[in-house]
Design a protein around this motif. Structure first.
Motif, short mmCIF file in Angstrom:
data_model
loop_
_atom_site.label_atom_id
_atom_site.label_comp_id
_atom_site.label_asym_id
_atom_site.label_seq_id
_atom_site.Cartn_x
_atom_site.Cartn_y
_atom_site.Cartn_z
N GLU B 74 0.83 -1.21 0.00
CA GLU B 74 0.00 0.00 0.00
C GLU B 74 0.87 1.26 0.00
O GLU B 74 0.56 2.24 -0.68
CB GLU B 74 -0.94 0.01 1.21
CG GLU B 74 -2.04 -1.06 1.18
CD GLU B 74 -3.20 -0.73 0.23
OE1 GLU B 74 -3.03 0.11 -0.66
OE2 GLU B 74 -4.27 -1.34 0.39
N PRO B 117 -11.18 5.92 5.78
CA PRO B 117 -11.40 4.94 4.72
C PRO B 117 -12.34 5.51 3.64
O PRO B 117 -13.38 6.08 3.96
CB PRO B 117 -12.08 3.77 5.45
CG PRO B 117 -11.65 3.91 6.87
CD PRO B 117 -11.52 5.39 7.10
N GLU B 128 -9.16 2.69 -12.53
CA GLU B 128 -9.35 1.62 -13.51
C GLU B 128 -8.35 0.48 -13.31
O GLU B 128 -8.61 -0.64 -13.72
CB GLU B 128 -9.18 2.18 -14.92
CG GLU B 128 -10.48 2.22 -15.69
CD GLU B 128 -10.32 2.96 -17.00
OE1 GLU B 128 -9.38 2.62 -17.73
OE2 GLU B 128 -11.12 3.87 -17.25
N MET B 129 -7.22 0.79 -12.71
CA MET B 129 -6.23 -0.25 -12.47
C MET B 129 -6.49 -0.97 -11.15
O MET B 129 -5.70 -1.82 -10.73
CB MET B 129 -4.82 0.38 -12.47
CG MET B 129 -4.34 0.65 -13.87
SD MET B 129 -2.70 1.34 -13.90
CE MET B 129 -3.05 3.03 -13.54
N GLY B 130 -7.59 -0.60 -10.49
CA GLY B 130 -7.95 -1.28 -9.25
C GLY B 130 -7.40 -0.59 -8.01
O GLY B 130 -7.55 -1.07 -6.90
N PHE B 131 -6.76 0.57 -8.22
CA PHE B 131 -6.23 1.33 -7.09
C PHE B 131 -7.16 2.50 -6.77
O PHE B 131 -8.19 2.68 -7.40
CB PHE B 131 -4.84 1.88 -7.41
CG PHE B 131 -3.81 0.83 -7.67
CD1 PHE B 131 -3.69 -0.27 -6.84
CD2 PHE B 131 -2.95 0.93 -8.76
CE1 PHE B 131 -2.73 -1.26 -7.08
CE2 PHE B 131 -1.99 -0.05 -9.00
CZ PHE B 131 -1.89 -1.14 -8.16
N ALA B 133 -8.89 3.22 -3.98
CA ALA B 133 -10.13 2.95 -3.23
C ALA B 133 -10.19 3.78 -1.95
O ALA B 133 -11.19 3.74 -1.24
CB ALA B 133 -10.22 1.47 -2.90
N LEU B 135 -8.19 3.31 0.59
CA LEU B 135 -7.92 2.42 1.71
C LEU B 135 -6.42 2.25 1.98
O LEU B 135 -6.02 1.46 2.83
CB LEU B 135 -8.54 1.03 1.46
CG LEU B 135 -10.07 0.98 1.50
CD1 LEU B 135 -10.56 -0.40 1.06
CD2 LEU B 135 -10.59 1.28 2.89
N GLY B 136 -5.60 2.99 1.24
CA GLY B 136 -4.15 2.84 1.37
C GLY B 136 -3.64 3.08 2.77
O GLY B 136 -3.16 2.17 3.45
N PRO B 138 -5.38 3.76 5.57
CA PRO B 138 -6.07 2.96 6.60
C PRO B 138 -5.58 1.51 6.65
O PRO B 138 -5.43 0.94 7.73
CB PRO B 138 -7.54 3.01 6.16
CG PRO B 138 -7.66 4.28 5.39
CD PRO B 138 -6.35 4.45 4.69
N ASN B 139 -5.30 0.92 5.48
CA ASN B 139 -4.79 -0.46 5.46
C ASN B 139 -3.41 -0.54 6.10
O ASN B 139 -3.09 -1.53 6.76
CB ASN B 139 -4.71 -0.99 4.03
CG ASN B 139 -5.88 -1.91 3.68
OD1 ASN B 139 -6.66 -2.29 4.55
ND2 ASN B 139 -5.99 -2.27 2.41
#
Lengths: 123, 168
Positions: B74, B117, B128-131, B133, B135-136, B138-139
């Protein structure tokens, strides 16, 4: 227990790599198109169902030691992705079914859902 | 502008704990450093991957390996998404795994907000690449025993986080 081979049959999937690893039994199954969401899985040995056929997914797979990946909605991963998966010892399968239908069929097999624990944020 | 700083830590863990845990005889300490290139999404996570492999080889418990992998990943993705360039450095001692992710980039105007979050300033291309969100951070916080975020708008951001390998 459910094996990846059972999942291949249930969702009528094509095996892209890891033919020799289909007897693996996922401890749980998760489904998401968001990398950070996938990384919220705390369990060992998850199997991932996703529509995101990008190399970034392989990195997340590596981080979590996934036991296998199923790409849905007819997304065919590029050779680079399949190569990386092969190197990681990760079976990759593809189905033309939707995310919803794939999840439903895999759930019906009796594979347990991964527990999703989102981060709590600032205190 | 000025540097801002915020620390989140597990109960009983503070700067002194980290200072103490990161010490060690040279033959007991392993260090690894990898560059991160802003915008290079194909490489994002390569450093985290190497750190994970190293930690795994050192017989660290699997649950800790997973936490290290997720937090490093992350951190690296954040730099790739937002910054120009950066580095990820890990220092492994018998007592802890200490990671520094430092970048030259836009910085974080409101660290508290970035920790919420779902909060994100990522572009649609990044999503679009799935990043992106939101949540970086917070994760990272969720998976670490100690996290210090330092940032200056227009200069960059430094994350320092730790995983304790012994009871405190």
């Amino acid at each position: 227990m459910v094996t990846i081979r059972d999942i291949v049959e249930a969702v009528d999937a094509e095996v892209m790599c890891g033919e020799d690893l289909l007897d693996r039994e996922p401890q749980c199954v998760i489904a998401s198109d968001l990398v950070s969401d996938i990384l919220c899985c705390r369990e060992e040995g998850p199997f991932l169902i996703t529509g995101l056929a990008k190399i970034q997914i392989l990195r997340a797979a590596d981080m979590l030691d996934l036991v296998g990946i199923c790409f849905v909605r007819g997304k065919t991963p590029e050779e680079e992705i399949v190569d990386s998966a092969r190197q990681l010892g990760l079976p990759v399968i593809c189905t033309s079914k939707t995310m919803y239908e794939t999840c439903g069929l895999v759930f019906k097999l009796g594979a347990p859902s991964g527990v999703y624990i989102p981060p709590s944020g600032a205190e | 502008m000025a540097w801002r700083e915020r620390i989140w830590a597990r109960e009983g863990v503070d700067d002194d704990t980290i200072e103490e845990c990161t010490q060690g005889q040279p033959d007991q300490v392993i260090e690894i450093e990898k560059p991160i290139v802003g915008g290079d999404f194909a490489r994002a996570g390569a450093g985290a991957s190497e750190i994970k492999r190293l930690v795994k080889k050192l017989a660290v418990p699997p649950a800790v390996v997973r936490r290290v992998a997720v937090a490093c990943f992350e951190g690296e993705v954040n730099v790739t998404v937002y910054a120009t360039r950066g580095t990820i450095k890990a220092r492994i001692t018998p007592a802890c795994i200490f990671v520094v992710v430092a970048d030259e980039g836009p910085g974080i105007p409101d660290i508290e907000q970035a920790m919420q979050p779902g909060w994100t300033t990522a572009t649609p291309e990044v999503r679009e690449m799935g990043f992106g969100a939101g949540l970086g951070l917070p994760n990272i916080r969720e998976n670490t025993d100690y996290l210090k975020v330092r940032s200056e708008v227009g200069t960059g951001t430094i994350l320092e986080f730790a995983f304790l390998l012994r009871d405190i």
